[in-house]
Design a protein around this motif. Structure first.
Motif, PDB file in Angstrom:
ATOM      1  N   MET A 299       0.836  -1.204   0.000  1.00 33.60           N
ATOM      2  CA  MET A 299       0.000   0.000   0.000  1.00 33.60           C
ATOM      3  C   MET A 299       0.872   1.256   0.000  1.00 33.60           C
ATOM      4  O   MET A 299       1.833   1.325   0.756  1.00 33.60           O
ATOM      5  N   THR A 300       0.538   2.204  -0.834  1.00 34.36           N
ATOM      6  CA  THR A 300       1.327   3.442  -0.880  1.00 34.36           C
ATOM      7  C   THR A 300       0.476   4.654  -0.519  1.00 34.36           C
ATOM      8  O   THR A 300       0.994   5.751  -0.331  1.00 34.36           O
ATOM      9  N   GLN A 301      -0.843   4.434  -0.450  1.00 34.21           N
ATOM     10  CA  GLN A 301      -1.761   5.561  -0.248  1.00 34.21           C
ATOM     11  C   GLN A 301      -1.510   6.301   1.062  1.00 34.21           C
ATOM     12  O   GLN A 301      -1.131   5.665   2.057  1.00 34.21           O
ATOM     13  N   PRO A 302      -1.800   7.604   1.093  1.00 34.04           N
ATOM     14  CA  PRO A 302      -1.734   8.310   2.377  1.00 34.04           C
ATOM     15  C   PRO A 302      -2.763   7.759   3.365  1.00 34.04           C
ATOM     16  O   PRO A 302      -3.795   7.224   2.956  1.00 34.04           O
ATOM     17  N   ILE A 303      -2.460   7.904   4.633  1.00 32.05           N
ATOM     18  CA  ILE A 303      -3.366   7.475   5.702  1.00 32.05           C
ATOM     19  C   ILE A 303      -3.748   8.723   6.488  1.00 32.05           C
ATOM     20  O   ILE A 303      -2.866   9.452   6.961  1.00 32.05           O
ATOM     21  N   PHE A 304      -5.039   8.965   6.600  1.00 29.68           N
ATOM     22  CA  PHE A 304      -5.521  10.165   7.293  1.00 29.68           C
ATOM     23  C   PHE A 304      -6.058   9.774   8.668  1.00 29.68           C
ATOM     24  O   PHE A 304      -6.912   8.882   8.769  1.00 29.68           O
TER      25      PHE A 304
ATOM     26  N   LEU B 227       5.415   2.042   9.969  1.00 28.25           N
ATOM     27  CA  LEU B 227       5.235   1.711   8.546  1.00 28.25           C
ATOM     28  C   LEU B 227       6.406   2.186   7.685  1.00 28.25           C
ATOM     29  O   LEU B 227       6.462   1.879   6.500  1.00 28.25           O
ATOM     30  N   GLY B 228       7.286   3.008   8.263  1.00 24.71           N
ATOM     31  CA  GLY B 228       8.344   3.635   7.469  1.00 24.71           C
ATOM     32  C   GLY B 228       7.786   4.716   6.551  1.00 24.71           C
ATOM     33  O   GLY B 228       8.292   4.958   5.461  1.00 24.71           O
ATOM     34  N   TYR B 229       6.696   5.356   7.006  1.00 25.95           N
ATOM     35  CA  TYR B 229       6.069   6.441   6.253  1.00 25.95           C
ATOM     36  C   TYR B 229       6.561   7.793   6.785  1.00 25.95           C
ATOM     37  O   TYR B 229       7.062   7.889   7.912  1.00 25.95           O
ATOM     38  N   GLN B 230       6.342   8.839   5.987  1.00 20.27           N
ATOM     39  CA  GLN B 230       6.520  10.195   6.488  1.00 20.27           C
ATOM     40  C   GLN B 230       5.346  10.502   7.418  1.00 20.27           C
ATOM     41  O   GLN B 230       4.271   9.920   7.275  1.00 20.27           O
ATOM     42  N   PHE B 231       5.557  11.448   8.323  1.00 19.97           N
ATOM     43  CA  PHE B 231       4.449  11.906   9.173  1.00 19.97           C
ATOM     44  C   PHE B 231       4.261  13.403   8.977  1.00 19.97           C
ATOM     45  O   PHE B 231       5.237  14.166   8.925  1.00 19.97           O
TER      46      PHE B 231
ATOM     47  N   THR C  63      -0.741  16.151   1.583  1.00 23.56           N
ATOM     48  CA  THR C  63      -1.106  14.795   1.151  1.00 23.56           C
ATOM     49  C   THR C  63      -0.141  14.272   0.095  1.00 23.56           C
ATOM     50  O   THR C  63       0.106  14.932  -0.914  1.00 23.56           O
ATOM     51  N   ALA C  64       0.419  13.105   0.367  1.00 27.94           N
ATOM     52  CA  ALA C  64       1.394  12.498  -0.542  1.00 27.94           C
ATOM     53  C   ALA C  64       1.422  10.998  -0.273  1.00 27.94           C
ATOM     54  O   ALA C  64       1.010  10.552   0.807  1.00 27.94           O
ATOM     55  N   PRO C  65       1.918  10.204  -1.222  1.00 26.13           N
ATOM     56  CA  PRO C  65       2.028   8.768  -0.960  1.00 26.13           C
ATOM     57  C   PRO C  65       2.961   8.507   0.225  1.00 26.13           C
ATOM     58  O   PRO C  65       3.807   9.357   0.553  1.00 26.13           O
TER      59      PRO C  65
ATOM     60  N   GLU D 133     -15.967  18.960   1.453  1.00 24.61           N
ATOM     61  CA  GLU D 133     -14.843  18.913   0.499  1.00 24.61           C
ATOM     62  C   GLU D 133     -13.667  18.107   1.078  1.00 24.61           C
ATOM     63  O   GLU D 133     -13.062  17.292   0.382  1.00 24.61           O
ATOM     64  N   ASN D 134     -13.369  18.318   2.339  1.00 28.02           N
ATOM     65  CA  ASN D 134     -12.253  17.592   2.969  1.00 28.02           C
ATOM     66  C   ASN D 134     -12.577  16.108   3.119  1.00 28.02           C
ATOM     67  O   ASN D 134     -11.718  15.247   2.923  1.00 28.02           O
ATOM     68  N   ARG D 135     -13.827  15.828   3.469  1.00 29.79           N
ATOM     69  CA  ARG D 135     -14.213  14.422   3.644  1.00 29.79           C
ATOM     70  C   ARG D 135     -14.095  13.681   2.309  1.00 29.79           C
ATOM     71  O   ARG D 135     -13.530  12.588   2.254  1.00 29.79           O
ATOM     72  N   ALA D 136     -14.585  14.281   1.262  1.00 30.62           N
ATOM     73  CA  ALA D 136     -14.518  13.636  -0.061  1.00 30.62           C
ATOM     74  C   ALA D 136     -13.062  13.474  -0.485  1.00 30.62           C
ATOM     75  O   ALA D 136     -12.658  12.419  -0.995  1.00 30.62           O
ATOM     76  N   PHE D 137     -12.265  14.497  -0.230  1.00 31.04           N
ATOM     77  CA  PHE D 137     -10.852  14.452  -0.623  1.00 31.04           C
ATOM     78  C   PHE D 137     -10.130  13.295   0.083  1.00 31.04           C
ATOM     79  O   PHE D 137      -9.412  12.510  -0.550  1.00 31.04           O
ATOM     80  N   MET D 138     -10.335  13.172   1.393  1.00 32.40           N
ATOM     81  CA  MET D 138      -9.612  12.132   2.153  1.00 32.40           C
ATOM     82  C   MET D 138     -10.056  10.736   1.741  1.00 32.40           C
ATOM     83  O   MET D 138      -9.221   9.854   1.552  1.00 32.40           O
ATOM     84  N   ARG D 139     -11.356  10.542   1.588  1.00 29.17           N
ATOM     85  CA  ARG D 139     -11.842   9.197   1.218  1.00 29.17           C
ATOM     86  C   ARG D 139     -11.300   8.778  -0.131  1.00 29.17           C
ATOM     87  O   ARG D 139     -10.976   7.617  -0.349  1.00 29.17           O
ATOM     88  N   ASP D 140     -11.206   9.758  -1.023  1.00 24.21           N
ATOM     89  CA  ASP D 140     -10.765   9.484  -2.383  1.00 24.21           C
ATOM     90  C   ASP D 140      -9.250   9.262  -2.454  1.00 24.21           C
ATOM     91  O   ASP D 140      -8.766   8.424  -3.209  1.00 24.21           O
ATOM     92  N   ALA D 141      -8.511  10.017  -1.640  1.00 22.37           N
ATOM     93  CA  ALA D 141      -7.041  10.005  -1.758  1.00 22.37           C
ATOM     94  C   ALA D 141      -6.386   8.863  -0.991  1.00 22.37           C
ATOM     95  O   ALA D 141      -5.256   8.472  -1.308  1.00 22.37           O
ATOM     96  N   GLY D 142      -7.056   8.329   0.036  1.00 18.24           N
ATOM     97  CA  GLY D 142      -6.357   7.323   0.845  1.00 18.24           C
ATOM     98  C   GLY D 142      -7.264   6.591   1.797  1.00 18.24           C
ATOM     99  O   GLY D 142      -8.454   6.458   1.568  1.00 18.24           O
TER     100      GLY D 142
END
Ligand SMILES: Nc1ncnc2c1ncn2[C@@H]1O[C@H](COP(=O)(O)OP(=O)(O)OP(=O)(O)O)[C@@H](O)[C@H]1O
Ligand SMILES: O=C(O)C1=C[C@@H](O)[C@@H](O)[C@H](O)C1
Ligand SMILES: [Mg+2]
Length: 174
Positions: A1-6, A26-30, A69-71, A86-95
Motif C-alpha cells: 500500500m502506498t496511499q496516504p493514511i488520514f 510503517l516507514g512512512y513520512q508523518f 497529502t502524498a504517498p 470537500e475535505n471528507r470527499a478528498f480524504m476518502r478518495d485520496a487514501g
C-alpha cells in the motif's frame, strides 16, 4: 500500500501521537495539518482564529490538507477537518481514513492534562467536559461517515498502532 493514511477524530483522540508512531512503524513520512499551518504562517491556531475567525482557519486547513497529502505519508488532521464536505470527499478518495474514537470524558481528561491552549483555543467557551460532549454530538456522524476504519482510541498508542496495521491489511469495508 502506498496511499496516504488520514487520522481523524476529536482533539485529544491521539491523531498526532498515534499518527507519528504509525508512520514510524510503517516507514512512512508523518505530517500534521495543525503543525504545517503553524510552520507556514508562523502563527498558532489561536492567532489565526483571532485574526481571521474560524472561517479563515478552516479555509487554511483545507488548503493544508491538500498540500501535505502524498504517498507513503500519515496525515494527522485537525479535529475539525471533517466539518467540510470537500475535505471528507478528498480524504476518502485520496487514501485510507482512520477514525480514532474515544468518549468525551477521556478526551476532556487528556486535554486537561495537556491543554496546549494556543493550538486548541476553546470552540464553545464552555468547560472542557461540556465542550467535548457537544463537539462529539455535532461531529460523530461526520467522523463515522468519512472513516474507512473506526478504532478504539482508549487503548495504548502501541496497541492502536498494531490494530491499525491489522485493518490496513484488509479491504476497507465502507
Ligand atoms: N492512546 C492514548 N493513550 C493515552 N494518552 C494518549 C493517547 N493518545 C494520545 N494521548 C495523549 O493525549 C494528549 C492529546 O494527544 P494528541 O495531541 O495526539 O491528540 P490529537 O488528536 O492530535 O489532538 P488535536 O486535534 O488537538 O491535535 C497528549 O497528551 C497525548 O500524550
Ligand atoms: O476540533 C477542532 O475543531 C480543532 C482541533 C485542533 O486539531 C485544531 O485544528 C484546532 O484547535 C481546532
Ligand atoms: Mg494533533
Amino acid at each position: 500500500m502506498t496511499q496516504p493514511i488520514f487520522m481523524v477524530g476529536a482533539r485529544g483522540a491521539g491523531k498526532t501521537t498515534v499518527g507519528n508512531a504509525l508512520a514510524r512503524a510503517l516507514g512512512y513520512q508523518f505530517t500534521d495539518t495543525d503543525v504545517f499551518m503553524q510552520q507556514t504562517t508562523g502563527l498558532s491556531v489561536a492567532d489565526v482564529v483571532a485574526r481571521e475567525g474560524w472561517v479563515g482557519f478552516r479555509r487554511r486547513e483545507s488548503d493544508a490538507l491538500k498540500a501535505v497529502t502524498a504517498p507513503h505519508t500519515v496525515v494527522a488532521t485537525g479535529g475539525g477537518a471533517v466539518l467540510a464536505a470537500e475535505n471528507r470527499a478528498f480524504m476518502r478518495d485520496a487514501g485510507r481514513v482512520i477514525y480514532l474514537r474515544a468518549p468525551a470524558t477521556t478526551l476532556a481528561h487528556r486535554l486537561e492534562e495537556y491543554p496546549l491552549d494556543a493550538q486548541r483555543p476553546t470552540l464553545t467557551g464552555k468547560p472542557i467536559n461540556e465542550e467535548m460532549v457537544e463537539v462529539l454530538a455535532a461531529r460523530e456522524a461526520l467522523y463515522q461517515e468519512v472513516a474507512h476504519h473506526v478504532l478504539d482510541a482508549t487503548a495504548s498508542p502501541a496497541e492502536i498502532v498494531a490494530a491499525i496495521q491489522r485493518v490496513l491489511q484488509t479491504e476497507p469495508i465502507k
